[in-house]
Design a protein around this motif. Structure first.
Motif, mmCIF file in Angstrom:
data_model
loop_
_atom_site.group_PDB
_atom_site.id
_atom_site.type_symbol
_atom_site.label_atom_id
_atom_site.label_comp_id
_atom_site.label_asym_id
_atom_site.label_seq_id
_atom_site.Cartn_x
_atom_site.Cartn_y
_atom_site.Cartn_z
ATOM 1 N N CYS A 39 -1.331 -1.251 5.137
ATOM 2 C CA CYS A 39 -0.464 -0.789 3.931
ATOM 3 C C CYS A 39 -0.247 -1.241 2.625
ATOM 4 O O CYS A 39 -0.088 -0.784 1.859
ATOM 5 C CB CYS A 39 0.981 -0.324 4.908
ATOM 6 S SG CYS A 39 1.780 0.408 4.317
ATOM 7 N N TYR A 40 -0.362 -3.001 2.480
ATOM 8 C CA TYR A 40 -0.339 -3.425 0.724
ATOM 9 C C TYR A 40 -1.644 -2.663 0.192
ATOM 10 O O TYR A 40 -1.074 -2.154 -0.957
ATOM 11 C CB TYR A 40 -0.407 -4.561 1.112
ATOM 12 C CG TYR A 40 -0.608 -5.468 -0.310
ATOM 13 C CD1 TYR A 40 1.174 -5.206 -0.661
ATOM 14 C CD2 TYR A 40 -1.543 -6.258 -0.351
ATOM 15 C CE1 TYR A 40 0.887 -5.977 -2.165
ATOM 16 C CE2 TYR A 40 -1.739 -6.624 -1.899
ATOM 17 C CZ TYR A 40 -0.610 -6.307 -2.704
ATOM 18 O OH TYR A 40 -0.634 -7.839 -3.994
ATOM 19 N N ARG A 41 -2.420 -2.690 0.749
ATOM 20 C CA ARG A 41 -3.641 -1.584 -0.022
ATOM 21 C C ARG A 41 -3.699 0.032 -0.288
ATOM 22 O O ARG A 41 -3.695 0.513 -1.901
ATOM 23 C CB ARG A 41 -5.209 -2.045 0.087
ATOM 24 C CG ARG A 41 -5.432 -3.126 0.538
ATOM 25 C CD ARG A 41 -6.692 -3.409 1.112
ATOM 26 N NE ARG A 41 -6.866 -4.931 0.630
ATOM 27 C CZ ARG A 41 -8.584 -5.190 1.002
ATOM 28 N NH1 ARG A 41 -9.625 -4.475 1.048
ATOM 29 N NH2 ARG A 41 -9.216 -6.541 0.841
ATOM 30 N N PHE A 42 -2.596 0.213 0.343
ATOM 31 C CA PHE A 42 -2.403 1.831 0.531
ATOM 32 C C PHE A 42 -1.444 2.083 -0.524
ATOM 33 O O PHE A 42 -1.440 3.272 -1.258
ATOM 34 C CB PHE A 42 -1.904 2.745 1.840
ATOM 35 C CG PHE A 42 -1.528 3.407 2.351
ATOM 36 C CD1 PHE A 42 -2.143 4.804 2.104
ATOM 37 C CD2 PHE A 42 -0.224 3.646 2.531
ATOM 38 C CE1 PHE A 42 -1.576 6.264 1.636
ATOM 39 C CE2 PHE A 42 -0.006 5.111 2.165
ATOM 40 C CZ PHE A 42 0.290 6.419 2.159
ATOM 41 N N VAL A 43 -0.613 1.539 -0.445
ATOM 42 C CA VAL A 43 0.514 1.564 -1.232
ATOM 43 C C VAL A 43 0.219 1.112 -2.644
ATOM 44 O O VAL A 43 0.881 2.021 -3.438
ATOM 45 C CB VAL A 43 2.389 0.738 -0.799
ATOM 46 C CG1 VAL A 43 2.824 1.483 0.390
ATOM 47 C CG2 VAL A 43 1.770 -0.630 -1.347
ATOM 48 N N ASN A 44 -0.341 0.521 -3.236
ATOM 49 C CA ASN A 44 -0.983 -0.006 -3.955
ATOM 50 C C ASN A 44 -1.770 0.671 -4.788
ATOM 51 O O ASN A 44 -2.216 1.395 -5.951
ATOM 52 C CB ASN A 44 -1.718 -1.586 -4.386
ATOM 53 C CG ASN A 44 0.130 -2.181 -4.325
ATOM 54 O OD1 ASN A 44 0.547 -2.373 -5.176
ATOM 55 N ND2 ASN A 44 -0.156 -2.612 -3.192
ATOM 56 N N LEU A 45 -3.569 1.323 -3.525
ATOM 57 C CA LEU A 45 -4.061 2.178 -4.267
ATOM 58 C C LEU A 45 -3.817 3.572 -4.241
ATOM 59 O O LEU A 45 -4.830 4.330 -4.932
ATOM 60 C CB LEU A 45 -5.177 1.647 -3.103
ATOM 61 C CG LEU A 45 -5.759 0.804 -3.718
ATOM 62 C CD1 LEU A 45 -7.331 0.588 -2.290
ATOM 63 C CD2 LEU A 45 -6.092 0.290 -5.110
ATOM 64 N N ILE A 46 -2.899 4.323 -3.239
ATOM 65 C CA ILE A 46 -2.872 5.509 -3.232
ATOM 66 C C ILE A 46 -1.731 6.075 -3.250
ATOM 67 O O ILE A 46 -0.852 6.049 -3.393
ATOM 68 C CB ILE A 46 -3.557 6.460 -1.841
ATOM 69 C CG1 ILE A 46 -4.972 6.164 -1.278
ATOM 70 C CG2 ILE A 46 -2.907 7.383 -2.049
ATOM 71 C CD1 ILE A 46 -5.110 6.021 -0.461
ATOM 72 N N LYS A 47 -1.223 6.582 -5.411
ATOM 73 C CA LYS A 47 0.288 6.794 -5.410
ATOM 74 C C LYS A 47 0.660 7.937 -5.568
ATOM 75 O O LYS A 47 1.517 8.468 -4.787
ATOM 76 C CB LYS A 47 0.403 6.786 -6.646
ATOM 77 C CG LYS A 47 0.110 5.469 -7.432
ATOM 78 C CD LYS A 47 1.039 4.586 -6.432
ATOM 79 C CE LYS A 47 0.862 2.489 -7.051
ATOM 80 N NZ LYS A 47 1.140 1.275 -7.006
ATOM 81 N N ASP A 48 -0.561 9.163 -4.980
ATOM 82 C CA ASP A 48 -0.307 10.564 -4.810
ATOM 83 C C ASP A 48 -0.251 10.511 -3.860
ATOM 84 O O ASP A 48 -1.279 11.074 -2.701
ATOM 85 C CB ASP A 48 -1.015 11.245 -5.832
ATOM 86 C CG ASP A 48 -1.251 13.016 -5.497
ATOM 87 O OD1 ASP A 48 -0.191 13.311 -4.993
ATOM 88 O OD2 ASP A 48 -1.956 13.437 -6.174
ATOM 89 N N ARG A 49 0.144 10.663 -2.732
ATOM 90 C CA ARG A 49 0.652 11.228 -1.778
ATOM 91 C C ARG A 49 2.054 11.623 -0.702
ATOM 92 O O ARG A 49 2.678 11.991 -1.762
ATOM 93 C CB ARG A 49 0.513 9.766 -0.498
ATOM 94 C CG ARG A 49 1.266 8.874 -1.175
ATOM 95 C CD ARG A 49 1.326 7.240 -0.363
ATOM 96 N NE ARG A 49 2.429 6.211 -0.231
ATOM 97 C CZ ARG A 49 3.621 6.223 0.034
ATOM 98 N NH1 ARG A 49 3.958 6.701 1.157
ATOM 99 N NH2 ARG A 49 4.302 4.541 -0.020
ATOM 100 N N PRO A 50 1.807 12.154 0.303
ATOM 101 C CA PRO A 50 3.170 13.138 -0.030
ATOM 102 C C PRO A 50 4.246 12.306 1.150
ATOM 103 O O PRO A 50 3.717 10.917 1.173
ATOM 104 C CB PRO A 50 2.859 13.932 1.774
ATOM 105 C CG PRO A 50 1.420 12.844 2.350
ATOM 106 C CD PRO A 50 0.912 12.723 1.164
ATOM 107 N N PRO A 51 5.514 12.730 1.713
ATOM 108 C CA PRO A 51 6.628 11.675 1.400
ATOM 109 C C PRO A 51 6.359 10.760 3.034
ATOM 110 O O PRO A 51 5.648 11.434 4.117
ATOM 111 C CB PRO A 51 7.512 12.658 1.486
ATOM 112 C CG PRO A 51 7.159 13.687 0.779
ATOM 113 C CD PRO A 51 5.599 13.640 1.161
ATOM 114 N N MET A 52 6.598 9.801 3.051
ATOM 115 C CA MET A 52 6.402 9.099 4.145
ATOM 116 C C MET A 52 7.727 7.724 4.548
ATOM 117 O O MET A 52 7.172 6.694 4.256
ATOM 118 C CB MET A 52 4.991 8.214 4.289
ATOM 119 C CG MET A 52 3.947 9.225 4.516
ATOM 120 S SD MET A 52 2.616 8.021 4.492
ATOM 121 C CE MET A 52 1.030 9.117 4.697
ATOM 122 N N PRO A 53 8.766 9.068 4.674
ATOM 123 C CA PRO A 53 9.780 7.737 4.550
ATOM 124 C C PRO A 53 10.049 6.541 5.848
ATOM 125 O O PRO A 53 10.615 6.156 5.313
ATOM 126 C CB PRO A 53 11.092 9.082 4.564
ATOM 127 C CG PRO A 53 9.834 9.968 5.634
ATOM 128 C CD PRO A 53 8.955 10.031 5.099
#
Length: 209
Positions: free
Chosen positions: A170-184
């Protein structure tokens, strides 16, 4: 003293190091793999025939590879207070389930994105692959977000070793993919786990390289 063979920017080494940080174990980490090489040399291959990192080596000569197996082993051996390994059988099974999900679903989805954006020069990037795998990664993380809408952590009410491999990807996800649907739910959970000292020391402080 416990030895961990592997470079600190490897996601699989980070799982193990975060676990070591949570358990406050004395250890030595040795740089191998990637730019450091040595994994295909005979001494390392005698420990880990896969030529991958990490590898755990104990003083008595016990060797273990496969990152999730190392995480489970360290918790089983050293986690006397039950801080990482759930005592409840079903919670423990759920923790293992999400650890395996990280390997079988999330990691294969995001790895081509990571390689494409971080380890490939801009002029050589395959943007079609990056786009396809970005969509697959978002789909995978939507599964995680749904799960985290049902419980604070992947295995239930408490942080466990199940959150460690998933947290690393998830660390890679939040840093690599900025344009994503809301995932609260994912955002709430990630804010919680990323505030832990083990994460800060061994994951969050290491640049994506």
């Amino acid at each position: 003293m416990l030895k961990i063979w592997g470079r600190n920017n490897s996601i699989n080494v980070q799982k193990v190091m975060w676990t070591i940080g949570e358990l406050k174990l004395e250890h030595t980490r040795l740089d191998v793999g990637g730019a450091f090489g040595k994994t295909k040399e005979a001494p390392y291959l005698s420990m880990n025939p896969n030529a991958l990192v990490p590898t755990l080596e104990e003083d008595d000569g016990f060797i273990l590879w496969e990152s999730n197996s190392i995480v489970r082993y360290l918790a089983a051996k050293h986690d006397k207070a039950g801080a990482l390994e759930p005592k409840d059988l079903r919670a423990r099974a759920l923790a293992s389930q999400w650890m395996d999900w990280q390997l079988s679903v999330a990691n294969p989805a995001i790895t081509p994105v990571f390689w494409g954006l971080i380890r490939t020069p801009p002029e050589k990037r395959d943007h079609a692959v990056i786009e396809t795998q970005t969509k697959k990664t978002i789909e995978a993380m939507a599964m995680l977000d749904e799960r985290l809408g049902k419980s604070p952590y992947v295995a239930g009410d408490a942080f466990s070793y199940g959150d460690i491999p998933v947290g690393c990807v998830c660390y890679r996800f939040v840093n690599l993919i900025k344009d994503r649907p809301p995932m609260p739910n994912l955002d709430r959970w990630f804010a919680s786990i990323s505030s832990r000292q083990g994460f800060k020391d061994h994951v969050g402080s290491v640049p994506l390289t």
